[in-house]
Scaffold this active site. Structure first.
Site, PDB file in Angstrom:
ATOM      1  N   ARG A   1       0.828  -1.219   0.000  1.00 51.92           N
ATOM      2  CA  ARG A   1       0.000   0.000   0.000  1.00 51.92           C
ATOM      3  C   ARG A   1       0.852   1.254   0.000  1.00 51.92           C
ATOM      4  NH1 ARG A   1      -3.311  -2.113   4.209  1.00 51.92           N
ATOM      5  NH2 ARG A   1      -2.823  -0.440   5.629  1.00 51.92           N
TER       6      ARG A   1
ATOM      7  N   ARG B   1       9.332   5.855  -3.845  1.00 48.23           N
ATOM      8  CA  ARG B   1       9.551   6.748  -4.989  1.00 48.23           C
ATOM      9  C   ARG B   1      10.996   7.201  -5.068  1.00 48.23           C
ATOM     10  NH1 ARG B   1       4.965   9.865  -2.976  1.00 48.23           N
ATOM     11  NH2 ARG B   1       3.034   8.894  -3.731  1.00 48.23           N
TER      12      ARG B   1
ATOM     13  N   ARG C   1      -7.017  -6.479  14.969  1.00 50.74           N
ATOM     14  CA  ARG C   1      -6.259  -5.523  15.735  1.00 50.74           C
ATOM     15  C   ARG C   1      -7.206  -4.398  16.138  1.00 50.74           C
ATOM     16  NH1 ARG C   1      -2.824  -1.823  14.312  1.00 50.74           N
ATOM     17  NH2 ARG C   1      -3.406  -1.861  12.128  1.00 50.74           N
TER      18      ARG C   1
ATOM     19  N   ARG D   1       1.695   6.529  16.277  1.00 55.64           N
ATOM     20  CA  ARG D   1       1.702   7.851  15.641  1.00 55.64           C
ATOM     21  C   ARG D   1       0.929   8.866  16.475  1.00 55.64           C
ATOM     22  NH1 ARG D   1      -1.653   5.834  10.227  1.00 55.64           N
ATOM     23  NH2 ARG D   1      -3.195   4.659  11.363  1.00 55.64           N
TER      24      ARG D   1
ATOM     25  N   GLU E   1      -1.894   7.223  19.074  1.00 54.95           N
ATOM     26  CA  GLU E   1      -2.544   5.980  18.659  1.00 54.95           C
ATOM     27  C   GLU E   1      -1.699   4.790  19.112  1.00 54.95           C
ATOM     28  OE1 GLU E   1      -3.996   6.003  14.554  1.00 54.95           O
ATOM     29  OE2 GLU E   1      -3.358   3.921  14.370  1.00 54.95           O
TER      30      GLU E   1
ATOM     31  N   TYR F   1      -9.050  -5.634   4.379  1.00 55.82           N
ATOM     32  CA  TYR F   1      -8.718  -4.226   4.519  1.00 55.82           C
ATOM     33  C   TYR F   1      -9.394  -3.446   3.396  1.00 55.82           C
ATOM     34  CZ  TYR F   1      -6.603   0.184   5.133  1.00 55.82           C
ATOM     35  OH  TYR F   1      -6.456   1.529   5.355  1.00 55.82           O
TER      36      TYR F   1
ATOM     37  N   ASP G   1     -10.299   0.556   2.222  1.00 59.05           N
ATOM     38  CA  ASP G   1     -10.371   1.993   2.427  1.00 59.05           C
ATOM     39  C   ASP G   1     -11.811   2.439   2.169  1.00 59.05           C
ATOM     40  OD1 ASP G   1      -7.897   3.015   3.261  1.00 59.05           O
ATOM     41  OD2 ASP G   1      -7.057   2.754   1.254  1.00 59.05           O
TER      42      ASP G   1
HETATM   43  P1  FAD Z   1     -17.382   0.299   9.566  1.00 53.73           P
HETATM   44  O1  FAD Z   1     -17.159   1.733   9.359  1.00 53.73           O
HETATM   45  O2  FAD Z   1     -16.536  -0.423  10.569  1.00 53.73           O
HETATM   46  O3  FAD Z   1     -18.912   0.112   9.959  1.00 53.73           O
HETATM   47  C1  FAD Z   1     -19.437  -1.077  10.476  1.00 53.73           C
HETATM   48  C2  FAD Z   1     -20.537  -0.708  11.439  1.00 53.73           C
HETATM   49  O4  FAD Z   1     -21.230  -1.906  11.840  1.00 53.73           O
HETATM   50  C3  FAD Z   1     -20.043  -0.061  12.717  1.00 53.73           C
HETATM   51  O5  FAD Z   1     -20.658   1.198  12.894  1.00 53.73           O
HETATM   52  C4  FAD Z   1     -20.450  -1.044  13.809  1.00 53.73           C
HETATM   53  O6  FAD Z   1     -20.839  -0.414  15.023  1.00 53.73           O
HETATM   54  C5  FAD Z   1     -21.621  -1.752  13.171  1.00 53.73           C
HETATM   55  N1  FAD Z   1     -21.875  -3.066  13.751  1.00 53.73           N
HETATM   56  C6  FAD Z   1     -20.986  -4.065  13.952  1.00 53.73           C
HETATM   57  N2  FAD Z   1     -21.583  -5.109  14.563  1.00 53.73           N
HETATM   58  C7  FAD Z   1     -22.881  -4.758  14.757  1.00 53.73           C
HETATM   59  C8  FAD Z   1     -23.991  -5.410  15.358  1.00 53.73           C
HETATM   60  N3  FAD Z   1     -23.883  -6.625  15.909  1.00 53.73           N
HETATM   61  N4  FAD Z   1     -25.173  -4.773  15.392  1.00 53.73           N
HETATM   62  C9  FAD Z   1     -25.287  -3.521  14.873  1.00 53.73           C
HETATM   63  N5  FAD Z   1     -24.272  -2.849  14.288  1.00 53.73           N
HETATM   64  C10 FAD Z   1     -23.067  -3.464  14.243  1.00 53.73           C
HETATM   65  N6  FAD Z   1     -10.141   4.549   4.954  1.00 53.73           N
HETATM   66  C11 FAD Z   1      -9.683   5.474   4.076  1.00 53.73           C
HETATM   67  O7  FAD Z   1     -10.146   5.534   2.937  1.00 53.73           O
HETATM   68  N7  FAD Z   1      -8.725   6.378   4.454  1.00 53.73           N
HETATM   69  C12 FAD Z   1      -8.191   6.386   5.699  1.00 53.73           C
HETATM   70  O8  FAD Z   1      -7.332   7.211   6.007  1.00 53.73           O
HETATM   71  C13 FAD Z   1      -8.652   5.408   6.633  1.00 53.73           C
HETATM   72  N8  FAD Z   1      -8.134   5.365   7.881  1.00 53.73           N
HETATM   73  C14 FAD Z   1      -8.608   4.453   8.751  1.00 53.73           C
HETATM   74  C15 FAD Z   1      -8.088   4.455  10.028  1.00 53.73           C
HETATM   75  C16 FAD Z   1      -8.554   3.553  10.957  1.00 53.73           C
HETATM   76  C17 FAD Z   1      -7.970   3.567  12.333  1.00 53.73           C
HETATM   77  C18 FAD Z   1      -9.558   2.617  10.603  1.00 53.73           C
HETATM   78  C19 FAD Z   1     -10.073   1.633  11.603  1.00 53.73           C
HETATM   79  C20 FAD Z   1     -10.072   2.621   9.327  1.00 53.73           C
HETATM   80  C21 FAD Z   1      -9.598   3.526   8.377  1.00 53.73           C
HETATM   81  N9  FAD Z   1     -10.117   3.581   7.100  1.00 53.73           N
HETATM   82  C22 FAD Z   1      -9.652   4.504   6.208  1.00 53.73           C
HETATM   83  C23 FAD Z   1     -11.134   2.622   6.625  1.00 53.73           C
HETATM   84  C24 FAD Z   1     -12.553   3.090   6.831  1.00 53.73           C
HETATM   85  O9  FAD Z   1     -12.825   3.289   8.182  1.00 53.73           O
HETATM   86  C25 FAD Z   1     -13.423   1.974   6.245  1.00 53.73           C
HETATM   87  O10 FAD Z   1     -13.160   1.776   4.895  1.00 53.73           O
HETATM   88  C26 FAD Z   1     -14.860   2.256   6.348  1.00 53.73           C
HETATM   89  O11 FAD Z   1     -15.188   2.639   7.634  1.00 53.73           O
HETATM   90  C27 FAD Z   1     -15.535   0.945   5.993  1.00 53.73           C
HETATM   91  O12 FAD Z   1     -16.816   1.037   6.256  1.00 53.73           O
HETATM   92  P2  FAD Z   1     -17.638  -0.237   6.688  1.00 53.73           P
HETATM   93  O13 FAD Z   1     -19.037   0.193   6.550  1.00 53.73           O
HETATM   94  O14 FAD Z   1     -17.208  -1.453   5.983  1.00 53.73           O
HETATM   95  O15 FAD Z   1     -17.237  -0.521   8.227  1.00 53.73           O
HETATM   96  N1  UDP Z   2       4.355   1.148   7.747  1.00 54.53           N
HETATM   97  C1  UDP Z   2       5.566   1.158   8.401  1.00 54.53           C
HETATM   98  N2  UDP Z   2       6.092   2.355   8.818  1.00 54.53           N
HETATM   99  C2  UDP Z   2       5.446   3.527   8.646  1.00 54.53           C
HETATM  100  C3  UDP Z   2       4.215   3.510   7.967  1.00 54.53           C
HETATM  101  C4  UDP Z   2       3.688   2.306   7.544  1.00 54.53           C
HETATM  102  O1  UDP Z   2       6.153   0.110   8.614  1.00 54.53           O
HETATM  103  O2  UDP Z   2       5.966   4.561   9.074  1.00 54.53           O
HETATM  104  C5  UDP Z   2       3.815  -0.163   7.299  1.00 54.53           C
HETATM  105  C6  UDP Z   2       3.022  -0.836   8.406  1.00 54.53           C
HETATM  106  O3  UDP Z   2       3.216  -2.235   8.313  1.00 54.53           O
HETATM  107  C7  UDP Z   2       1.595  -0.456   8.048  1.00 54.53           C
HETATM  108  C8  UDP Z   2       1.639  -0.485   6.527  1.00 54.53           C
HETATM  109  O4  UDP Z   2       2.938   0.002   6.204  1.00 54.53           O
HETATM  110  O5  UDP Z   2       0.670  -1.377   8.566  1.00 54.53           O
HETATM  111  C9  UDP Z   2       0.565   0.352   5.852  1.00 54.53           C
HETATM  112  O6  UDP Z   2       0.656   1.687   6.283  1.00 54.53           O
HETATM  113  P1  UDP Z   2      -0.579   2.655   6.342  1.00 54.53           P
HETATM  114  O7  UDP Z   2      -0.095   4.018   6.689  1.00 54.53           O
HETATM  115  O8  UDP Z   2      -1.379   2.467   5.100  1.00 54.53           O
HETATM  116  O9  UDP Z   2      -1.373   2.045   7.590  1.00 54.53           O
HETATM  117  P2  UDP Z   2      -2.780   2.475   8.211  1.00 54.53           P
HETATM  118  O10 UDP Z   2      -2.960   3.947   8.013  1.00 54.53           O
HETATM  119  O11 UDP Z   2      -3.792   1.664   7.498  1.00 54.53           O
HETATM  120  O12 UDP Z   2      -2.650   2.096   9.636  1.00 54.53           O
END
Ligand code: FAD
Ligand code: UDP
Length: 378
Positions: free
Chosen positions: A172, A176, A255, A286, A311, A359, A361
């Protein structure tokens, strides 16, 4: 009601919005007290700074269909994501680029010289044949850069030997041989102008959509529980797939993250939105500083205060929010078994990050929900 959607994240809301727009009546339940799943954000009350409750969320996509769709609900700022990392008290730019390489080796290599050096340092490994994250990481950037920026960060983030992690996790991140340090390669990138929650609420704002928060699908005391709905009407389930089947094939490993938020009496803590900490002796992965996501809101932000969030990453127990699928070889075998069970579950479609143990996004969750709507539900 024509359709029940379990989970109000981007996957569930996209399905609900498409169904409502085509005249179907939809109920969306979520066990959390708010809409939007992990993309939810809210203003920190004393500063008015928008905080991404479940970690920083950056929207980016190269999919024209998804870009057109999301622009129906929000406009985007011109924010471009850049990340820096602190290694042994020195700050380097990410993703690994010519600037990182030259700073690390205290050199002025040209792109070709840097390529040749990395090739030599990658030694035994070839990116094409890399079987796991460690091999891929070394193949891409060579052992010294891997050990400085990837090995310990990855160990903190995943608590799993990088040899047991899939190579895709590291794919991911671009590498560069220029000084370009944009974090993402996508065509479109930005943050929702009025914040994530306004965007998510607009998706749910339709007379055919009813949202019920604080409602768990597995709670028999509420009317939309599993036994009352499955087989009675179509259900789109976006919770964890192993929980749906009561862990019949074992628990898949996830996780979770712990966030420590602080309001500081300084105008600017770190000068950028995300600073990674590459070394093992710093317990967090971070620090996010949210005001930097919205420089265009500077006149609304206090000049003497800032909000930061550290975090921390660890394995999830069943009581925790599952955030990232770990995807060890055992998990992949378990997932195959759950996919078989899911195929046999009449009238239930599994989607989203948790429902497919993948995973995703935001743009991928939205894109796959649009495909599920068009190909299986419409
Ligand atoms: P979710 O957003 O997880 O929604 C699932 C929902 O189901 C939740 O609200 C949960 O409460 C509900 N649920 C679960 N079980 C039950 C139950 N039994 N009954 C009722 N409700 C329930 N994506 C990006 O594009 N860019 C980013 O920078 C990015 N950063 C992220 C950073 C973190 C820390 C995390 C965790 C995710 C990140 N994502 C990012 C991904 C993004 O959050 C997901 O792609 C998006 O939320 C996916 O949506 P989803 O609907 O699949 O899941
Ligand atoms: N990663 C790393 N060092 C960094 C940033 C990322 O080793 O400083 C690795 C790490 O394994 C991470 C993966 O690259 O899980 C993807 O990074 P990303 O920033 O996409 O992770 P996310 O934002 O999803 O936690």
């Amino acid at each position: 009601m024509d359709l029940l959607v379990v989970g109000s994240g981007f996957f569930g809301l996209t399905i609900a919005e498409r169904a409502a727009a085509s005249g179907r009546k939809v109920t969306v339940i979520d066990r959390r007290p708010h809409i939007g799943g992990n993309a939810y954000s809210e203003d920190e009350p004393t500063t008015g700074i928008e905080v991404h409750r479940y970690g920083a969320h950056l929207f980016h996509t190269s999919n024209p269909g998804v870009w057109e769709y999301v622009n129906r609900f929000t406009t985007f700022t011109d924010y471009v994501h850049r990340v820096y990392t602190n290694h042994k008290g020195v700050v380097f730019p990410l993703p690994i680029n010519l600037g990182t390489i030259n700073q690390f080796f205290q050199a002025a290599y040209s792109p070709d010289e840097a390529r040749a050096l990395v090739h030599e340092l990658a030694g035994e490994f070839d990116a094409k044949d890399a079987a796991n994250l460690e091999e891929k990481g070394i193949a891409l950037i060579g052992r010294p850069l891997y050990e400085a920026f990837i090995r310990d960060y990855t160990a903190k983030q995943w608590q799993t030997d990088p040899k047991d992690l899939p190579a895709e996790i590291i794919s991911r991140l671009p590498v560069r041989y220029t000084y370009d340090n944009r974090y993402f390669n996508d065509t479109w990138e930005g943050l929702p102008t009025d914040g994530y929650t306004a965007w998510l609420e607009r998706m749910a704002d339709h007379p055919n959509i009813e949202v019920r928060l604080g409602t768990d699908f597995f709670d028999d005391s509420q009317p939309f529980h599993k036994t009352a709905t499955v087989g009675q009407l179509p259900v789109v389930y976006t919770g964890p797939v192993d929980r749906y089947f009561d862990y019949a094939e074992g628990a898949l490993s996830w996780r979770t993250l712990d966030f420590e938020q602080e309001v500081l009496d300084v105008g600017d803590f770190q000068g950028t939105s995300v600073m990674n900490y590459a070394d093992a002796d710093v317990p967090y992965t971070r620090i996010h500083e949210f005001k930097h996501f919205h420089p265009e809101r500077a006149d609304r932000h206090p000049s003497d205060k800032t909000v930061i969030m550290r975090e921390f990453s660890r394995f999830a127990t069943r009581e925790d929010e599952p955030y990232y699928p770990v995807n060890t070889p055992d998990d992949r075998a378990g997932l195959v078994a759950y996919r078989e069970l899911a195929k046999g579950e009449q009238g239930v479609l599994f989607g989203g990050r948790l429902g497919t143990y993948q995973y995703l996004d935001m743009h991928m969750a939205i894109g796959s929900a649009l495909s599920m709507w068009n190909n299986q539900l419409a």
